[in-house]
Scaffold this motif. Structure first.
Motif, short mmCIF file in Angstrom:
data_model
loop_
_atom_site.label_atom_id
_atom_site.label_comp_id
_atom_site.label_asym_id
_atom_site.label_seq_id
_atom_site.Cartn_x
_atom_site.Cartn_y
_atom_site.Cartn_z
N UNK A 134 99.11 149.24 44.55
CA UNK A 134 100.52 148.90 44.71
C UNK A 134 100.73 147.52 45.33
N UNK A 135 99.68 146.95 45.93
CA UNK A 135 99.79 145.62 46.53
C UNK A 135 100.03 144.57 45.44
N UNK A 136 99.14 144.54 44.45
CA UNK A 136 99.25 143.52 43.40
C UNK A 136 100.49 143.71 42.53
N UNK A 137 100.83 144.96 42.23
CA UNK A 137 102.02 145.20 41.42
C UNK A 137 103.29 144.82 42.17
N UNK A 138 103.33 145.12 43.46
CA UNK A 138 104.50 144.77 44.27
C UNK A 138 104.69 143.26 44.34
N UNK A 139 103.59 142.53 44.59
CA UNK A 139 103.68 141.08 44.66
C UNK A 139 104.10 140.49 43.31
N UNK A 140 103.54 141.03 42.24
CA UNK A 140 103.89 140.54 40.91
C UNK A 140 105.34 140.82 40.55
N UNK A 141 105.81 142.01 40.92
CA UNK A 141 107.18 142.36 40.57
C UNK A 141 108.19 141.61 41.43
N UNK A 142 107.85 141.31 42.67
CA UNK A 142 108.73 140.47 43.48
C UNK A 142 108.80 139.05 42.89
N UNK A 143 107.66 138.56 42.40
CA UNK A 143 107.66 137.27 41.73
C UNK A 143 108.51 137.30 40.46
N UNK A 144 108.46 138.44 39.75
CA UNK A 144 109.27 138.60 38.54
C UNK A 144 110.76 138.53 38.85
N UNK A 145 111.14 139.11 39.98
CA UNK A 145 112.54 139.07 40.41
C UNK A 145 112.94 137.63 40.73
N UNK A 146 112.04 136.93 41.44
CA UNK A 146 112.34 135.56 41.84
C UNK A 146 112.55 134.63 40.65
N UNK A 147 111.63 134.66 39.68
CA UNK A 147 111.76 133.79 38.52
C UNK A 147 112.76 134.28 37.51
N UNK A 148 112.99 135.60 37.48
CA UNK A 148 113.87 136.19 36.48
C UNK A 148 115.34 135.90 36.67
N UNK A 149 115.69 135.21 37.75
CA UNK A 149 117.10 134.88 37.99
C UNK A 149 117.45 133.52 37.39
N UNK A 150 116.48 132.85 36.75
CA UNK A 150 116.76 131.58 36.09
C UNK A 150 117.91 131.76 35.09
N UNK A 151 118.77 130.76 34.94
CA UNK A 151 119.96 130.90 34.10
C UNK A 151 119.68 131.12 32.61
N UNK A 152 118.42 130.92 32.18
CA UNK A 152 118.07 131.19 30.79
C UNK A 152 117.29 132.50 30.65
N UNK A 153 117.05 133.20 31.76
CA UNK A 153 116.38 134.50 31.74
C UNK A 153 117.44 135.61 31.73
N UNK A 154 117.11 136.80 31.20
CA UNK A 154 118.12 137.86 31.05
C UNK A 154 118.92 138.20 32.31
N UNK A 155 118.25 138.41 33.45
CA UNK A 155 118.98 138.76 34.67
C UNK A 155 119.89 137.63 35.12
N UNK A 156 119.40 136.40 35.01
CA UNK A 156 120.24 135.25 35.35
C UNK A 156 121.44 135.14 34.44
#
Length: 421
Positions: A134-156
């Motif tokens: 769960x360490x690596x998946x948690x770190x990866x998914x937090x990174x996904x949240x961080x980058x996923x807010x870009x205005x050209x990404x779906x969440x953004x």
């Protein structure tokens, strides 16, 4: 007043039924919109106006393009290469997971794709390193949240569209990216320490040689072309992504079947249905009642953290982009007005609070990110007896911890240094 409360009841009832019956909330929202519209005497044409065609095209186009990139192995190879760069310094692996997934989702792959990739690679890597999976998946998914807010990404894209519809203005793209990076980086640091990432030891296995194929190199160029077109020339990301996808299909770098199957139709239906219902609830005054109720619990100092906490609790059991953001973002202008916050707290800060409060809860095993992790965990580890239930509970606690860490970060003023002009 009766119809306002009734509209809010329909919204809560729809979310509750979808959660307990495990149905697509978008489908329920479309059905209940008919009843609510009839009771509220809202014409059908006004109900249909709640469908956001622009958002639908953007999400479908981006998903199609990155579906091609995922099916031809481009995204997976990027992840492997960047993780491999950590070399013998295994303690850097969790940090690399954050950086890699931030980079992938920042390019436009989207948070959900990042969640999936984090689980697909985090679990087997953890097994190889004999570490907490769960360490690596948690770190990866937090990174996904961080980058996923870009205005050209779906969440953004979703966040900006909802903010625009709510009348929230300002330099939203930049402030969302800065604040989300700060929040996820802080949560990642805490997770790294609590889950003892610094104790990881390198694997003695021989590393494979990784090279991009011709098709994968062309796919990379296509992704960069989309980012440049959106960021540099203000092109519509949906139409541009469809156009680039067509070119890749014609060049036989991807197939139409793979591209279309990568579009998350369930998610698009959820977002579209909730958009129609939310528009109806706003028309009937339900969101105003919700916002005024929240305002009673707030002070100018606690407004952002309470919005974040409310959003986070909701997101533990429902979709962040499909349910929580459409519900909570429209409350921001009302909260500002009720507490007279216009000159005290920028709407962009409250927007960041809603997005960042709800996003870490997506790691919950009953939400999208956690579901990917549990599926991958079950594939690579032999689960006996109550093992699955114990891991389920552990992952739920991890998601709660990250959500509360972000709320605390906001409460102590983590977003107060960002420039909002």
């Amino acid at each position: 007043m009766v119809i306002q409360i009734g509209a809010l009841f329909f919204l809560i009832f729809t979310i509750a039924i979808g959660f307990f019956k495990k149905m697509n909330i978008g489908v329920l929202a479309l059905g209940f919109s008919l009843i609510l519209g009839y009771l509220g005497k809202v014409p059908t044409r006004d109900i249909i106006r709640g469908f956001n065609a622009s958002l639908f095209l953007m999400l479908a186009g981006v998903s199609m393009l990155f579906g091609i990139a995922q099916h031809n192995g481009t995204l997976k190879l990027i992840v492997k290469k960047m993780i491999q760069a950590s070399g013998k310094r295994a303690y850097l692996m969790p940090i690399m997971m954050y950086v890699v997934m931030y980079f992938i989702t920042f390019l436009g792959a989207g948070t959900i794709a990042g969640f999936a990739l984090s689980a697909l690679f985090g679990i087997p890597l953890a097994k190889e390193l004999d570490s907490d999976p769960f360490l690596l998946t948690t770190m990866g998914q937090l990174g996904s949240i961080g980058g996923g807010i870009a205005p050209w990404a779906p969440t953004g894209i979703i966040g900006l569209e909802l903010a625009k519809n709510a009348g929230i203005t300002g330099n939203l793209s930049t402030t969302m990216m800065v604040n989300t990076f700060l929040a996820t980086a802080f949560a990642s640091l805490i997770s790294y320490i609590v889950m003892k990432g610094y104790k990881l030891k390198a694997s003695t296995k021989e590393k494979e040689i990784l090279k991009f194929s011709k098709n994968q190199k062309i796919t990379l160029l296509a992704i960069f072309a989309m980012v440049i077109g959106v960021a540099g020339f203000n092109m519509n990301i949906g139409f541009l992504a469809f156009f680039i996808s067509v070119i890749l299909i014609l060049l036989k770098i991807g197939t139409e079947k793979e591209a279309l199957s990568s579009i998350p139709w369930n998610t698009l239906l959820l977002i579209s249905g909730m958009g129609i219902l939310m528009n109806l609830v706003v028309i009937l005054g339900g969101i105003k009642i919700l916002a005024e109720t929240l305002a009673l619990l707030m002070t100018p100092r606690t407004s952002a953290s309470i919005l974040a906490l409310t959003s986070g609790v909701m997101s533990l059991f429902s979709s962040t982009s499909g349910v929580v953001m459409p519900t909570m973002i429209p409350t921001i202008p009302v909260v500002q007005e009720s507490l007279n916050l216009y000159s005290v707290i920028p709407a962009a800060l409250l927007l960041s609070a809603v997005i960042n409060g709800s996003s870490p809860s997506g790691l919950s095993p009953v939400s999208t990110g956690g579901a990917f992790v549990m599926a991958s965990y079950s594939e690579f580890y032999e689960l006996k007896g109550d093992d699955f239930a114990q891991k389920f509970k552990k992952l739920f606690v991890i998601s709660m911890m990250n959500m509360l860490v972000v709320v605390l970060f906001i409460l102590i003023g983590g977003f107060s240094f960002t420039l909002y002009k």
